[in-house]
Design a protein around this motif. Structure first.
Motif, mmCIF file in Angstrom:
data_model
loop_
_atom_site.group_PDB
_atom_site.id
_atom_site.type_symbol
_atom_site.label_atom_id
_atom_site.label_comp_id
_atom_site.label_asym_id
_atom_site.label_seq_id
_atom_site.Cartn_x
_atom_site.Cartn_y
_atom_site.Cartn_z
ATOM 1 N N SER A 97 37.504 76.682 -11.179
ATOM 2 C CA SER A 97 36.957 75.616 -10.342
ATOM 3 C C SER A 97 37.282 75.882 -8.875
ATOM 4 C CB SER A 97 37.537 74.259 -10.759
ATOM 5 O OG SER A 97 37.198 73.937 -12.080
ATOM 6 N N SER A 98 36.560 75.221 -7.995
ATOM 7 C CA SER A 98 36.786 75.396 -6.558
ATOM 8 C C SER A 98 37.833 74.407 -6.066
ATOM 9 C CB SER A 98 35.487 75.197 -5.782
ATOM 10 O OG SER A 98 35.745 75.192 -4.395
ATOM 11 N N SER A 99 39.030 74.907 -5.779
ATOM 12 C CA SER A 99 40.081 74.042 -5.247
ATOM 13 C C SER A 99 39.670 73.415 -3.923
ATOM 14 C CB SER A 99 41.377 74.848 -5.066
ATOM 15 O OG SER A 99 41.810 75.392 -6.282
ATOM 16 N N GLY A 100 38.970 74.207 -3.084
ATOM 17 C CA GLY A 100 38.565 73.690 -1.786
ATOM 18 C C GLY A 100 37.581 72.545 -1.891
ATOM 19 N N VAL A 101 36.541 72.708 -2.721
ATOM 20 C CA VAL A 101 35.545 71.651 -2.881
ATOM 21 C C VAL A 101 36.175 70.411 -3.497
ATOM 22 C CG1 VAL A 101 33.397 71.005 -4.036
ATOM 23 C CG2 VAL A 101 33.646 73.288 -3.064
ATOM 24 N N GLY A 124 34.824 64.939 -14.397
ATOM 25 C CA GLY A 124 33.777 65.099 -13.393
ATOM 26 C C GLY A 124 34.251 65.808 -12.142
ATOM 27 N N ALA A 125 35.519 65.619 -11.788
ATOM 28 C CA ALA A 125 36.047 66.233 -10.565
ATOM 29 C C ALA A 125 36.197 67.743 -10.677
ATOM 30 C CB ALA A 125 37.395 65.609 -10.211
ATOM 31 N N LEU A 126 36.329 68.274 -11.887
ATOM 32 C CA LEU A 126 36.614 69.699 -12.071
ATOM 33 C C LEU A 126 35.363 70.571 -12.128
ATOM 34 C CD1 LEU A 126 39.468 69.501 -14.743
ATOM 35 C CD2 LEU A 126 39.684 70.305 -12.389
ATOM 36 N N VAL A 127 34.182 69.991 -12.034
ATOM 37 C CA VAL A 127 32.941 70.735 -12.275
ATOM 38 C C VAL A 127 32.663 71.794 -11.212
ATOM 39 C CG1 VAL A 127 30.421 70.483 -12.305
ATOM 40 C CG2 VAL A 127 31.848 68.958 -13.680
ATOM 41 N N ALA A 128 32.960 71.519 -9.952
ATOM 42 C CA ALA A 128 32.542 72.409 -8.858
ATOM 43 C C ALA A 128 33.188 73.786 -8.964
ATOM 44 C CB ALA A 128 32.897 71.777 -7.515
ATOM 45 N N ARG A 129 32.386 74.825 -8.748
ATOM 46 C CA ARG A 129 32.896 76.190 -8.582
ATOM 47 C C ARG A 129 32.660 76.595 -7.130
ATOM 48 N NH1 ARG A 129 32.468 74.501 -13.488
ATOM 49 N NH2 ARG A 129 32.792 75.927 -15.246
ATOM 50 N N GLY A 130 33.375 77.623 -6.663
ATOM 51 C CA GLY A 130 33.236 77.960 -5.251
ATOM 52 C C GLY A 130 33.808 79.297 -4.871
ATOM 53 N N GLU A 131 34.824 79.265 -4.006
ATOM 54 C CA GLU A 131 35.296 80.470 -3.327
ATOM 55 C C GLU A 131 35.761 81.573 -4.271
ATOM 56 O OE1 GLU A 131 38.537 77.322 -3.418
ATOM 57 O OE2 GLU A 131 36.431 77.401 -2.921
ATOM 58 N N PHE A 132 36.553 81.230 -5.294
ATOM 59 C CA PHE A 132 37.054 82.247 -6.214
ATOM 60 C C PHE A 132 35.915 82.913 -6.984
ATOM 61 C CE2 PHE A 132 41.589 80.604 -6.344
ATOM 62 C CZ PHE A 132 42.114 81.777 -5.846
ATOM 63 N N SER A 133 34.941 82.133 -7.401
ATOM 64 C CA SER A 133 33.822 82.689 -8.163
ATOM 65 C C SER A 133 33.062 83.724 -7.338
ATOM 66 C CB SER A 133 32.881 81.562 -8.606
ATOM 67 O OG SER A 133 33.548 80.652 -9.458
ATOM 68 N N ILE A 134 32.872 83.437 -6.064
ATOM 69 C CA ILE A 134 32.169 84.375 -5.189
ATOM 70 C C ILE A 134 32.997 85.632 -4.954
ATOM 71 C CG2 ILE A 134 31.249 84.705 -2.866
ATOM 72 C CD1 ILE A 134 29.528 83.006 -4.738
ATOM 73 N N VAL A 135 34.316 85.475 -4.784
ATOM 74 C CA VAL A 135 35.199 86.632 -4.589
ATOM 75 C C VAL A 135 35.159 87.541 -5.813
ATOM 76 C CG1 VAL A 135 37.610 87.336 -4.382
ATOM 77 C CG2 VAL A 135 36.731 85.501 -2.947
ATOM 78 N N ILE A 136 35.229 86.933 -7.009
ATOM 79 C CA ILE A 136 35.231 87.706 -8.251
ATOM 80 C C ILE A 136 33.911 88.466 -8.401
ATOM 81 C CG2 ILE A 136 35.256 87.518 -10.766
ATOM 82 C CD1 ILE A 136 37.079 85.018 -10.346
ATOM 83 N N ALA A 137 32.800 87.782 -8.182
ATOM 84 C CA ALA A 137 31.499 88.443 -8.293
ATOM 85 C C ALA A 137 31.356 89.547 -7.248
ATOM 86 C CB ALA A 137 30.381 87.420 -8.139
ATOM 87 N N GLY A 138 31.902 89.315 -6.061
ATOM 88 C CA GLY A 138 31.818 90.311 -4.999
ATOM 89 C C GLY A 138 32.512 91.611 -5.354
ATOM 90 N N ILE A 170 26.914 71.961 -5.500
ATOM 91 C CA ILE A 170 26.123 70.778 -5.143
ATOM 92 C C ILE A 170 26.278 69.696 -6.199
ATOM 93 C CG2 ILE A 170 23.774 69.915 -4.812
ATOM 94 C CD1 ILE A 170 23.080 72.612 -3.535
ATOM 95 N N LEU A 171 26.298 70.114 -7.468
ATOM 96 C CA LEU A 171 26.426 69.161 -8.566
ATOM 97 C C LEU A 171 27.842 68.579 -8.657
ATOM 98 C CD1 LEU A 171 24.976 67.923 -11.054
ATOM 99 C CD2 LEU A 171 25.854 69.870 -12.381
ATOM 100 N N GLY A 172 28.856 69.369 -8.276
ATOM 101 C CA GLY A 172 30.243 68.950 -8.427
ATOM 102 C C GLY A 172 30.587 67.625 -7.763
ATOM 103 N N PRO A 173 30.261 67.438 -6.474
ATOM 104 C CA PRO A 173 30.543 66.138 -5.857
ATOM 105 C C PRO A 173 29.818 64.980 -6.532
ATOM 106 C CG PRO A 173 30.142 67.795 -4.174
ATOM 107 C CD PRO A 173 29.800 68.431 -5.487
#
Length: 414
Positions: free
Chosen positions: A128-132, A328-342, A366-369
């Protein structure tokens, strides 16, 4: 001189635009994060008006934004709270991994991408995205809720797991041997352990060192220490976010309160820049070809994240409403997912993995919030409808005396 003026104009326009978008979202009681991301898409690669001079500056601001988001979360809790939560909630981390990493791995194998890509996509769907999530919890005023420590425990366990996972993925995509991968992993684990030990054992001494009656000095020392520790942690293959979070954990008492007050405006500014930066580096043209598989994976793993949060909160004795809020709060993905894919994309593992991961993260960021805000109310409405249908399907209770009289009259009629 010209490039400097362009940088100021571009960055000033970004900040002004973010402020207007934030006001627009606030008028309707929504989180501004989706609007920030869409703004980044509009002015990024392949967008309506790509930026040029300010891109590097925005990238640095985005890194600071993530660091400040996690620092502010850490300031809410003491080292004792962290240790207690990790000891009591580690089963939730295992469930989180099983529920959310497996769908990504299975999806990669079904698409024929191979085992290395399966390990990579498992990480993309797991973390999950800690930042989001930190931003959303603040926007919704839920930092002090009973379910929030459960959410933070899951996030911290994920971030700490990254200290093990990222070196493994780096070795796999680079084709490194067993010895090289083992050394990298040992360094990462040792660094994470040292930072955690110092935060827990010497937190009071750190607070005393940082403490100052002058707000300016307190701000400079806390901010400088946090960015320094985050940079060292990242250099040692540990998440910069983990380093920032542990600095916040180490600070306590009046120092934590003063730092929280001083850093809140900076956090909001740089957090907004982070979300814009994420959108800036997404080419809208690369999304449509992978939109359907990304959407299917996003829906599936949104449900598994909600189930993870619900299970973890239930195990902690949280009320039903709090369980749905946690999920519901844990749904968002973000920075780590992009780093891993990169990592996989740069190594040429699978060309379609990058666009798929980007579309997947965009959908969930977008769905996470929205799930954080509405999961509880939707679950409550569905439960009420189910109860109403159950009541309507049951015959009304008949008093015993009335039933006996009716039976007697029926026997006489016969």
């Amino acid at each position: 001189m010209h490039s400097s003026a362009v940088l100021l104009i571009e960055f000033g326009s970004i900040i002004l635009g973010l402020g207007l978008l934030g006001r627009f979202a606030g008028r309707f009681g929504l989180s501004p994060i989706p609007l920030y991301l869409l703004a980044g898409l509009a002015f990024g690669e392949g967008g309506l008006l790509p930026l040029g001079a300010s891109e590097e500056f925005v990238a640095t601001g985005a890194e600071i934004g993530v660091i400040l988001l996690l620092l502010m979360l850490g300031l809410e809790y003491t080292a004792g709270d962290l240790v207690t939560n990790l000891k009591s909630h580690y089963p939730a981390g295992l469930v989180d991994c099983a529920f959310n990493a497996l769908p990504g791995a299975v999806a990669a194998l079904l698409m024929g991408w191979g085992p290395v890509a399966a390990v990579v996509l498992a990480g993309v769907t797991w973390i999950s995205s800690s930042g989001v999530i930190a931003k959303v919890l603040g926007d919704l005023g839920r930092v002090g809720n009973r379910e929030t420590p459960v959410i933070l425990s899951v996030l911290v366990l994920e971030d700490l797991a990254m200290a093990v996972y990222l070196p493994i993925v780096t070795a796999l995509v680079a084709g490194a041997g067993l010895m090289t991968g083992s050394v990298t992993l040992a360094i990462a684990l040792g660094a994470a352990g040292i930072v955690l030990f110092v935060a827990v054992r010497y937190g009071r001494l750190i607070s005393r060192f940082v403490s100052s009656d002058d707000p300016e000095k307190l701000l400079l020392v806390v901010l400088g220490l946090t960015i320094l520790v985050a940079g060292v942690a990242q250099q040692l293959q540990v998440s910069a976010a983990v380093g920032a979070f542990l600095v916040g954990i180490a600070l306590s008492g009046e120092v934590a309160e003063g730092a929280h007050t001083l850093l809140s405006p900076l956090r909001d500014l740089f957090a907004a820049v982070f979300f814009v930066f994420f959108g800036l580096h997404t080419d809208p043209a690369s999304i449509p070809p992978v939109l359907l598989p990304a959407l299917a994976l996003a829906v599936l793993t949104a449900l598994t994240k909600i189930a993870t949060g619900y299970w973890a909160a239930r195990r902690a004795g949280i009320s039903v409403k709090g369980r749905w809020r946690a999920g519901g709060a844990l749904v968002a993905r973000g920075e780590f997912s992009i780093v891993i894919a990169g990592l996989a994309v740069s190594a040429g593992i699978e060309p379609s993995l990058g666009p798929l991961a980007t579309a997947y993260v965009l959908i969930l960021v977008i769905l996470g919030p929205l799930t954080a805000r509405y999961t509880e109310s939707i679950a409550t409405r569905l439960a009420r409808r189910r109860d109403d249908r159950g009541k309507a399907g049951r015959l009304p209770d008949v008093p015993e005396q009335v039933r006996r009289t009716a039976d007697a009259e029926a026997s006489v009629a016969d």
